[in-house]
Design an enzyme around this catalytic site. Structure first.
Site, short mmCIF file in Angstrom:
data_model
loop_
_atom_site.label_atom_id
_atom_site.label_comp_id
_atom_site.label_asym_id
_atom_site.label_seq_id
_atom_site.Cartn_x
_atom_site.Cartn_y
_atom_site.Cartn_z
N HIS A 28 1.75 -4.14 -5.22
CA HIS A 28 3.44 -4.21 -5.34
C HIS A 28 3.57 -4.35 -6.95
O HIS A 28 4.77 -4.54 -7.35
CB HIS A 28 3.72 -5.64 -4.74
CG HIS A 28 3.91 -5.38 -3.29
ND1 HIS A 28 2.96 -5.92 -2.60
CD2 HIS A 28 4.99 -5.11 -2.54
CE1 HIS A 28 3.16 -5.59 -1.19
NE2 HIS A 28 4.24 -5.27 -1.16
N HIS A 35 1.69 1.42 1.43
CA HIS A 35 0.73 0.60 2.14
C HIS A 35 1.49 0.23 3.31
O HIS A 35 2.59 0.30 3.75
CB HIS A 35 0.20 -0.63 1.33
CG HIS A 35 1.33 -1.47 1.14
ND1 HIS A 35 1.97 -1.25 0.11
CD2 HIS A 35 1.89 -2.81 1.51
CE1 HIS A 35 3.18 -2.04 -0.16
NE2 HIS A 35 2.76 -3.01 0.60
N CYS A 70 8.56 -10.53 7.85
CA CYS A 70 7.75 -9.39 7.73
C CYS A 70 6.54 -9.53 7.12
O CYS A 70 6.08 -10.78 6.64
CB CYS A 70 8.73 -8.69 6.90
SG CYS A 70 9.33 -9.24 5.25
N HIS A 72 2.27 -7.78 6.17
CA HIS A 72 1.24 -6.67 6.00
C HIS A 72 0.10 -7.02 7.18
O HIS A 72 -0.47 -8.07 6.89
CB HIS A 72 0.81 -6.66 4.75
CG HIS A 72 1.71 -6.52 3.59
ND1 HIS A 72 2.16 -7.54 3.15
CD2 HIS A 72 2.53 -5.35 3.19
CE1 HIS A 72 3.22 -7.29 2.17
NE2 HIS A 72 3.39 -5.92 2.21
N GLU A 90 5.79 -18.10 9.32
CA GLU A 90 7.20 -18.36 8.57
C GLU A 90 8.01 -19.10 9.44
O GLU A 90 8.99 -19.78 8.89
CB GLU A 90 7.68 -16.72 8.31
CG GLU A 90 6.79 -16.15 7.39
CD GLU A 90 7.62 -14.78 7.00
OE1 GLU A 90 8.70 -14.58 7.31
OE2 GLU A 90 6.90 -14.03 6.47
N GLU A 117 8.47 -2.41 -3.83
CA GLU A 117 7.91 -2.19 -2.51
C GLU A 117 7.97 -0.83 -2.37
O GLU A 117 8.86 -0.07 -2.46
CB GLU A 117 8.97 -2.72 -1.74
CG GLU A 117 9.21 -4.34 -1.69
CD GLU A 117 8.75 -5.18 -0.91
OE1 GLU A 117 7.42 -4.61 -0.29
OE2 GLU A 117 8.75 -6.45 -0.62
N GLU A 119 6.35 0.84 1.14
CA GLU A 119 5.75 0.55 2.31
C GLU A 119 6.07 1.59 3.54
O GLU A 119 7.07 1.94 3.76
CB GLU A 119 6.39 -0.73 2.69
CG GLU A 119 6.08 -1.82 1.77
CD GLU A 119 6.20 -3.26 2.04
OE1 GLU A 119 5.55 -4.17 1.77
OE2 GLU A 119 7.10 -3.53 2.91
#
Length: 200
Positions: A28, A35, A70, A72, A90, A117, A119
């Site tokens: 980032h 990614h 959200c 990864h 979360e 970002e 992505e």
């Protein structure tokens, strides 16, 4: 650096094929490294979607409204396993049955933090009864609310800076599913706008 910033992410090419790995933090930093990521939209039986307002301590787009959750996946990790882990961390919910509704590739710069970002974002949909208890982590989530996705699309156009820049594309995939993973290419304009992009 927080512990999460040191986690490994999977670098990919434009077709979503794995090409390597790096840390969340490195991926980032400008100019960003493409990614793999996921965006979860939890939907209630009436079709409303759960939004979270990102906590003030987030390193990217703090205090913006985003999708339910959200994150990864680690290199080689299942999307649904990773997404359910983040739902638990979360929001304090799960596991939830998740279905991929499309892929959204986007680039966005955060003027507040200097991070970016970039992505290859797998959009995942899950059904959550509205009476399900939610236990958001205050270090992740400032607020939660249920919204009609069509009304949300209109508000994204009216007040884009209230929202995370990827949310428009994520909601677009929910309302207009793209079929099997990998069938959605980079959307026109999605890679060259510093702010909201690809909202449909």
């Amino acid at each position: 650096m927080t512990a999460r910033e040191a986690h490994q992410v999977e670098l990919v090419d434009d077709a979503g094929r794995a090409t390597g790995r790096t840390t969340v933090s490195a991926a980032h930093q400008p100019p960003g490294k493409l990614h793999r990521a996921f965006s979860v939209l939890l939907v209630d039986p009436a079709g409303r979607v759960l939004l979270q307002r990102r906590a003030a301590v987030k390193t990217r787009f703090p205090l913006r409204w985003g999708n339910s959750c959200c994150g990864h996946p680690g290199p080689g990790e299942s999307l649904t396993v990773a997404a359910n882990r983040r739902l638990a961390e979360e929001l304090g919910v799960g596991p939830v049955e998740l279905t991929e509704v499309g892929v959204y590739v986007y680039y966005a710069e955060d003027p507040a933090t200097g991070r970016v970002e970039f992505e290859y974002d797998h959009v995942l949909r899950g059904v959550l009864p509205p009476d399900t208890p939610l236990h958001p982590d205050p270090d992740e989530v400032a607020e939660l609310r249920w919204v009609d996705p069509v009304e949300l699309e209109a508000d994204l156009d009216a007040d884009p800076y209230a929202y995370a820049p990827w949310l428009g594309g994520v909601v677009n995939r929910l309302l207009h599913p793209a079929g099997p993973a990998g069938s959605a290419a980079l959307q026109p304009g999605a890679s060259d706008a510093p702010e909201r992009s690809g909202g449909g």
